[in-house]
Scaffold this active site. Structure first.
Site, short mmCIF file in Angstrom:
data_model
loop_
_atom_site.label_atom_id
_atom_site.label_comp_id
_atom_site.label_asym_id
_atom_site.label_seq_id
_atom_site.Cartn_x
_atom_site.Cartn_y
_atom_site.Cartn_z
N SER A 1 20.87 -15.18 -7.80
CA SER A 1 19.81 -14.29 -8.27
C SER A 1 20.29 -13.63 -9.55
O SER A 1 21.45 -13.79 -9.95
CB SER A 1 19.50 -13.26 -7.18
OG SER A 1 18.49 -12.38 -7.62
N LYS B 1 5.68 -25.32 -6.97
CA LYS B 1 4.45 -25.42 -7.74
C LYS B 1 3.87 -24.03 -7.92
O LYS B 1 4.15 -23.16 -7.09
CB LYS B 1 3.44 -26.37 -7.09
CG LYS B 1 3.31 -26.36 -5.57
CD LYS B 1 2.97 -25.11 -4.88
CE LYS B 1 1.76 -24.37 -5.43
NZ LYS B 1 1.63 -23.00 -4.76
#
Lengths: 360, 360
Positions: free
Chosen positions: B38, B102
């Site tokens: 992260s 997506k």
């Protein structure tokens, strides 16, 4: 048993659908079949015999004879659409109440002539859109009106198709330019448009845009087409109708809080049972590995088939006029006219190169 | 147990969906989660702890560190779409295989940069469209390919919507113009477009026309929209996607001889069971007082959830490259690119005043 309040029906023409509706008239408790007329007495007699009409039913060799029969209160008109103006207007002028098969007219101008004749002669008008009268339709309407379970309508999609064979696609009345020039749009699209208007509680769309590349037969009659409709507040609708794909009769309505689906809205798979499916207040489960609740099935029973409920409702209105002096119920006029306005808009959109047609 | 053929995954970012996919990586037998990165080590550590990652999983305070880890074979990238080009390209350049959430890119130009990087670096590319990997999808494909029971495809309609709350509609990543500018079209419309292409066996539409009046949030990001698509031979398709109506995940495909319906195509209501509904060779009963047969339900069981089957398939392809020297499977590249072409066409149609966008 027929009594003084029983409504006496005449039927103009021996269309296939007249078999179904004459059975409905027999089943409905407040009306009776009184007369059938065809262009030839032989055809009418054959039809009466095939459908096991009792001898008490008068058989005529012309439509005029039915309209001239003083015992006939109301006529059911299943003639080809191109003949509707002539015969519906004549019927109204002879004070016969008019149950008119759909598509009701080739265009709004023609329909308005019919509606004006009914209005001027004080007769009831109703189009023969049978599914409107199934108790399931009322139940589904209840769900769409449920602010907590359905919320506000956002989108509707409707489909009606069935597969016409080669002979149908060339020779059936429904694809003859001089008889039913609206083709699939009139025969099956009519129901899709009605379903969209129904789901919108008869609010009219702001605009209608036909989808490009409808399919046509050699005579130029529509065999399949679709359209998108825009309503106020971003509401969308679309439909697809066809004579070229397997039987499908769907309404799918999306609300902010729920959705409604029905897969046999035009003619229920089973005559006495109308299913529909709802989901409300759906959510994801866990890390979106599932969702809940699944759709629930609602099965609405009916003792009488929807077409019998239709003639029963029509006969009730006719009785109100005939016996109680009440004015004709204009709700059915209004709904029919709105449906025709959208049919006309689809035709106009196709004709003008698939542009949006604004509805005023 | 991990062996030399086990594919080692890294995850870039702590998106909510990464919880689901890291569980999928755990469930799939041929891969293992190796690293999470992260922008801050605190965030990554918190995520690892919350998801009960074992201590063996490396926790990094940057995405670069994941890409630089030589033990990582492949990365799953659930970052906001605007970051996909940068990180997918970097991943490919560091020879990491790319499983890309997506919407894969903001437009085709960006996607082609990603695909070119994958191609040039010999790494596998796949978009994370999970439902493609459910065994139900294969079964449904089988029905659509059945000449006797489905016939030729004539029309498809697809819907994916869910209700975003007020906070979601203002603040979620999926509606931020600088993060996921495609809004509902990218997040949910992606699936509808994929479903339409899938039903058409990846034939491309001839043209795409967006429906007028999409809905937007204050930042101008799409909250709902629809479009109509035209294919060869009169085939039609339409879809509607929205963040503003109750969860709906429908495909309805009409063939000449049958039809197919599924109501939870994106995420099955139940993780281990995928239902779909078919009707074939329908006909009217009697005087059209009913129809037959009614739709039949097909329940497809799956031992592994669809997202685990997805990472399993992806890992199998990666293993083929890594161990067997096979070239990357380009099927997934092609399908992803076709989906993006249609997404772009919808955006172009909206931008140009809802005109049809021809697809070459």
């Amino acid at each position: 048993m027929a009594d003084q309040y029983t409504i006496h029906f005449g039927i103009l023409g021996c269309a296939n659908i007249a078999r179904k509706v004459s059975r409905a008239i027999k089943l409905a408790p407040n009306c009776t079949l009184s007369a059938i007329g065809s262009r030839s007495i032989e055809k009418a007699s054959k039809f009466a015999k095939e459908n096991e009409y009792p001898d008490s039913i008068k058989v005529y060799g012309s439509y005029d004879a039915v309209l001239d029969d003083p015992d006939v209160d109301a006529v059911y008109i299943p003639l080809p659409t191109s003949l509707h103006v002539k015969w519906a207007v004549l019927a109204a002028e002879k004070k016969k109440h008019v149950l008119l098969e759909k598509p009701v007219a080739l265009n709004l101008k023609d329909l308005d002539i019919i509606l004006e004749a009914c209005e001027n002669n004080g007769v009831q008008y109703m189009d023969a859109t049978m599914w409107m009268h199934h108790p399931r339709t009322t139940q589904m309407r209840g769900f769409l009106s449920d602010a907590h379970r359905f919320g506000q309508l956002k989108a509707v999609h409707s489909v009606f198709s069935y597969l016409g064979g080669d002979d149908f696609l060339k020779n059936d009345i429904r694809v003859q330019p001089d008889l039913d020039a609206l083709g699939a749009l009139g025969d099956v699209g009519w129901y899709c448009i009605r379903a969209i208007l129904w789901a919108n509680d008869y609010e009219m769309p702001k605009a209608v845009t036909a989808w490009r590349e409808p399919e046509y037969n050699e005579a130029g009659v529509i065999l399949s087409c679709g359209a998108s409709l825009r309503f106020e507040d971003g509401k969308q609708a679309s439909f697809y109708c066809s004579f070229l794909s397997n039987l499908t009769m769907d309404i799918s309505a999306l609300g902010t809080r729920g959705n409604l689906r029905v897969h046999d809205f035009v003619i229920p798979f089973q005559e006495n049972l109308g299913p529909f499916y709802v989901t409300a207040n759906s959510g994801w489960v866990g890390m979106s590995i599932g969702c809940d609740p699944p759709p629930t099935e609602h099965l609405i029973k009916t003792d009488l088939p929807q077409e019998a409920l239709m003639v029963m409702e029509f006969s009730k209105l006719v009785k109100n006029i005939k016996v109680n002096g009440v004015a004709p119920e204009r709700k059915w006029t209004s709904i029919s006219r709105k449906t025709q306005v959208v049919v006309d808009a689809v035709i106009a959109s196709i004709g003008k190169g698939f542009v949006p047609i604004e509805i005023n």
